[in-house]
Design an enzyme around this catalytic site. Structure first.
Site, PDB file in Angstrom:
ATOM      1  N   GLY A  10       0.813  -1.217   0.000  1.00 44.50           N
ATOM      2  CA  GLY A  10       0.000   0.000   0.000  1.00 44.50           C
ATOM      3  C   GLY A  10       0.843   1.262   0.000  1.00 44.50           C
ATOM      4  CB  ALA A  59      -7.955  -1.155   3.980  1.00 41.81           C
ATOM      5  CB  THR A  61      -8.532   0.524  -0.975  1.00 39.92           C
ATOM      6  OG1 THR A  61      -7.613  -0.145  -1.854  1.00 39.92           O
ATOM      7  CG2 THR A  61      -7.951   0.583   0.424  1.00 39.92           C
ATOM      8  CG  ASP A 101     -13.075  10.693   2.668  1.00 40.47           C
ATOM      9  OD1 ASP A 101     -12.064   9.990   2.496  1.00 40.47           O
ATOM     10  OD2 ASP A 101     -13.868  10.973   1.754  1.00 40.47           O
ATOM     11  CE1 TYR A 124     -12.363   1.453   1.640  1.00 40.91           C
ATOM     12  CE2 TYR A 124     -13.250   3.670   1.441  1.00 40.91           C
ATOM     13  CZ  TYR A 124     -12.217   2.825   1.772  1.00 40.91           C
ATOM     14  OH  TYR A 124     -11.042   3.350   2.244  1.00 40.91           O
ATOM     15  CE  LYS A 128     -10.894   1.863   6.199  1.00 43.62           C
ATOM     16  NZ  LYS A 128      -9.603   1.170   6.503  1.00 43.62           N
TER      17      LYS A 128
END
Length: 297
Positions: A10, A59, A61, A101, A124, A128
């Site tokens: 990542g 994660a 993503t 966010d 998603y 999270k």
């Protein structure tokens, strides 16, 4: 200080590895040794590292793909995050987790603070958010850092995509009604190292909890693109036209927050960390990419 970092490839993991030196060891662990879908592997892998703290960076993503792969998104982002926190707790280590966010609906007319009501509008984002909740349920020794619009010299991201597209086009249509805080992975990594150091040294309660970690300043995706192309023009003399479009003109499977701005006052007041202006960090990334490409010396 020795940090165990989940995930090997990542953007933030690679930025952390770039910071490694005599006083900072970064041990990136991922599949097959650590599989976030296998809690037993998580515990064994973290035990072997013998770290001072754990950075939970891995994660799922693929925001749009998550709409059709919800089981995988939740297995990694919720269950995997919880497994990392549980393993860290068993080892008596603080865990620093990266969130997003996307846990917010994006409808607020001001930057989001940590205590604002969450309301994800995508699989998603929900995965999270439930990951944050799983971490809090597994350990009290955690700090969750919500970030946004991450870019770097590594992997795939908006900056690199814009520069790649500019090689074959003279103009681009870019969404202008989504606003946020572009955030350099290098700046995230630097902040995480500083925060980890404080959490290792102190068990103070105020160093635990949820924090926002994003670049200073704000812009739209179209504004971000224009700045990238301004920097490109400085290096190459080639201009690029950006046409503003609405989100409705660029439909995607997952709904994006219209407002991704994050207020980072708590981060500054608690950890003494002030994030650089997004323009400054974007310039550094673009200049590095051009140097690597041999365009500038």
């Amino acid at each position: 200080m020795r940090l165990a970092v989940t995930g090997k490839n990542g953007q933030v993991t690679r930025a952390l590895q770039a910071l490694a030196g005599p006083d900072l060891q970064i041990e990136a662990i991922g599949r097959p040794e650590l599989d976030l879908a296998d809690a037993a592997s998580v515990a064994l892998a973290l035990q072997d590292v013998q770290a001072d703290a754990v950075i939970s960076a891995a994660a799922y993503t693929a925001v749009d793909k998550a709409e059709s792969e919800s089981d995988m998104a939740f297995a990694v982002n919720r269950d995997g995050a919880g497994a990392v926190a549980a393993a860290a707790n068993k080892l008596g280590l603080p865990v620093l987790h990266l969130s997003t966010d996307y846990v917010f609906a994006g409808t607020k007319d001001a930057p989001y603070v940590e205590t604002d009501e969450t309301g994800p509008t995508s699989v998603y984002g929900q995965s999270k958010l439930e990951g944050e909740q799983a971490i809090a349920a597994a350990t009290a020794n955690f700090a969750i850092f919500r970030t946004a619009w991450v870019y770097s010299v590594y992997g795939n991201n908006f900056v690199k995509t814009m520069l790649r597209l500019a090689d074959t086009r003279d103009e681009l249509n870019v969404v202008a009604d989504q606003v946020g805080c572009p955030t350099s992975a290098h700046d995230i990594a630097t902040a995480l190292v500083a925060a980890a150091g404080q959490m290792v040294e102190s068990d103070a309660a105020d160093l635990r909890g949820i924090f926002h970690l994003a670049g200073s300043g704000e812009t739209s995706w179209a504004g971000f693109a224009r700045y990238i192309f301004e920097l490109r023009a400085e290096k190459t003399g080639k201009s690029m036209l950006v046409n503003d479009i609405a989100t409705s003109q660029y439909p995607t499977p997952a709904k994006r927050p219209a407002n991704s701005r994050l207020d980072c006052t708590k981060l500054r007041d608690t950890f003494g960390i002030t994030m650089p202006d997004w323009r400054t960090s974007t310039r550094q990334v673009v200049e590095t990419l051009f140097k690597e490409a041999g365009v500038i010396s």
